[in-house]
Design an enzyme around this catalytic site. Sequence first.
Site, PDB file in Angstrom:
ATOM      1  N   HIS A   1      29.095  32.878  36.484  1.00 29.73           N
ATOM      2  CA  HIS A   1      30.165  32.509  37.407  1.00 29.73           C
ATOM      3  C   HIS A   1      29.566  31.901  38.653  1.00 29.73           C
ATOM      4  O   HIS A   1      28.510  32.306  39.132  1.00 29.73           O
ATOM      5  CB  HIS A   1      31.039  33.708  37.761  1.00 29.73           C
ATOM      6  CG  HIS A   1      30.279  34.919  38.172  1.00 29.73           C
ATOM      7  ND1 HIS A   1      29.624  35.724  37.269  1.00 29.73           N
ATOM      8  CD2 HIS A   1      30.032  35.453  39.393  1.00 29.73           C
ATOM      9  CE1 HIS A   1      29.028  36.710  37.911  1.00 29.73           C
ATOM     10  NE2 HIS A   1      29.249  36.561  39.214  1.00 29.73           N
TER      11      HIS A   1
ATOM     12  N   HIS B   1      30.326  31.048  42.588  1.00 31.83           N
ATOM     13  CA  HIS B   1      31.181  31.419  43.731  1.00 31.83           C
ATOM     14  C   HIS B   1      31.405  30.177  44.599  1.00 31.83           C
ATOM     15  O   HIS B   1      30.439  29.483  44.933  1.00 31.83           O
ATOM     16  CB  HIS B   1      30.507  32.463  44.617  1.00 31.83           C
ATOM     17  CG  HIS B   1      30.198  33.763  43.945  1.00 31.83           C
ATOM     18  ND1 HIS B   1      30.939  34.910  44.164  1.00 31.83           N
ATOM     19  CD2 HIS B   1      29.224  34.133  43.072  1.00 31.83           C
ATOM     20  CE1 HIS B   1      30.428  35.914  43.469  1.00 31.83           C
ATOM     21  NE2 HIS B   1      29.381  35.465  42.802  1.00 31.83           N
TER      22      HIS B   1
HETATM   23  P1  AMP Z   1      28.367  38.688  41.156  1.00 28.83           P
HETATM   24  O1  AMP Z   1      27.916  39.726  42.147  1.00 28.83           O
HETATM   25  O2  AMP Z   1      27.780  37.330  41.454  1.00 28.83           O
HETATM   26  O3  AMP Z   1      28.182  39.112  39.723  1.00 28.83           O
HETATM   27  O4  AMP Z   1      29.919  38.506  41.414  1.00 28.83           O
HETATM   28  C1  AMP Z   1      30.903  39.147  40.663  1.00 28.83           C
HETATM   29  C2  AMP Z   1      32.178  38.922  41.420  1.00 28.83           C
HETATM   30  O5  AMP Z   1      33.273  39.201  40.569  1.00 28.83           O
HETATM   31  C3  AMP Z   1      32.336  39.810  42.650  1.00 28.83           C
HETATM   32  O6  AMP Z   1      32.469  38.982  43.801  1.00 28.83           O
HETATM   33  C4  AMP Z   1      33.607  40.618  42.361  1.00 28.83           C
HETATM   34  O7  AMP Z   1      34.375  40.845  43.512  1.00 28.83           O
HETATM   35  C5  AMP Z   1      34.315  39.721  41.353  1.00 28.83           C
HETATM   36  N1  AMP Z   1      35.249  40.380  40.442  1.00 28.83           N
HETATM   37  C6  AMP Z   1      35.026  41.474  39.689  1.00 28.83           C
HETATM   38  N2  AMP Z   1      36.108  41.754  38.946  1.00 28.83           N
HETATM   39  C7  AMP Z   1      37.040  40.811  39.241  1.00 28.83           C
HETATM   40  C8  AMP Z   1      38.381  40.564  38.800  1.00 28.83           C
HETATM   41  N3  AMP Z   1      38.991  41.349  37.904  1.00 28.83           N
HETATM   42  N4  AMP Z   1      39.034  39.501  39.321  1.00 28.83           N
HETATM   43  C9  AMP Z   1      38.444  38.712  40.245  1.00 28.83           C
HETATM   44  N5  AMP Z   1      37.180  38.897  40.689  1.00 28.83           N
HETATM   45  C10 AMP Z   1      36.491  39.930  40.198  1.00 28.83           C
END
Ligand code: AMP
Length: 116
Positions: free
Chosen positions: A95, A97
């Site tokens: 993903h 950001h």
């Molecule tokens: P990372 O730390 O780069 O793996 O980012 C994962 C991101 O996913 C974090 O910013 C979380 O807040 C976000 N996240 C986790 N679950 C969900 C969800 N169900 N919907 C939207 N964002 C999510």
Amino acid sequence: MTIFTKIINREIPANRVYEDDHTLAFHDVDPQAPIHILVIPKKEVKDFQSCDSETIGYLLSAAQAVAKKLKLDESGYRVVINNGKDAGQEVAHLHLHILGGAKLGHIRHQDRTRKD
Ligand code: AMP
């Protein structure tokens, strides 16, 4: 299966902002900026390091489209990919950001040298 695959399959809800054949973008549940969007490939790819260039291309194009749609293209925004545990990657589905909507602080190095 990760939580992001469940979002793609509409098994759990997300606040979607953009979708095309290869990617999906939605608001992060725990925003770190006034606008915080995640852009993911529909294909299951665990991280940036294992991603092929075609998929990265789709993600980057989608990020540009999202920025334009949310009017961040002129004000500016940051694109971040956390890869692996030292970067704090929490979800094992690639993903990207997109952070914007305010003047963002600079990321500075803090000495948290790995002990392992
Ligand atoms: P990372 O730390 O780069 O793996 O980012 C994962 C991101 O996913 C974090 O910013 C979380 O807040 C976000 N996240 C986790 N679950 C969900 C969800 N169900 N919907 C939207 N964002 C999510």
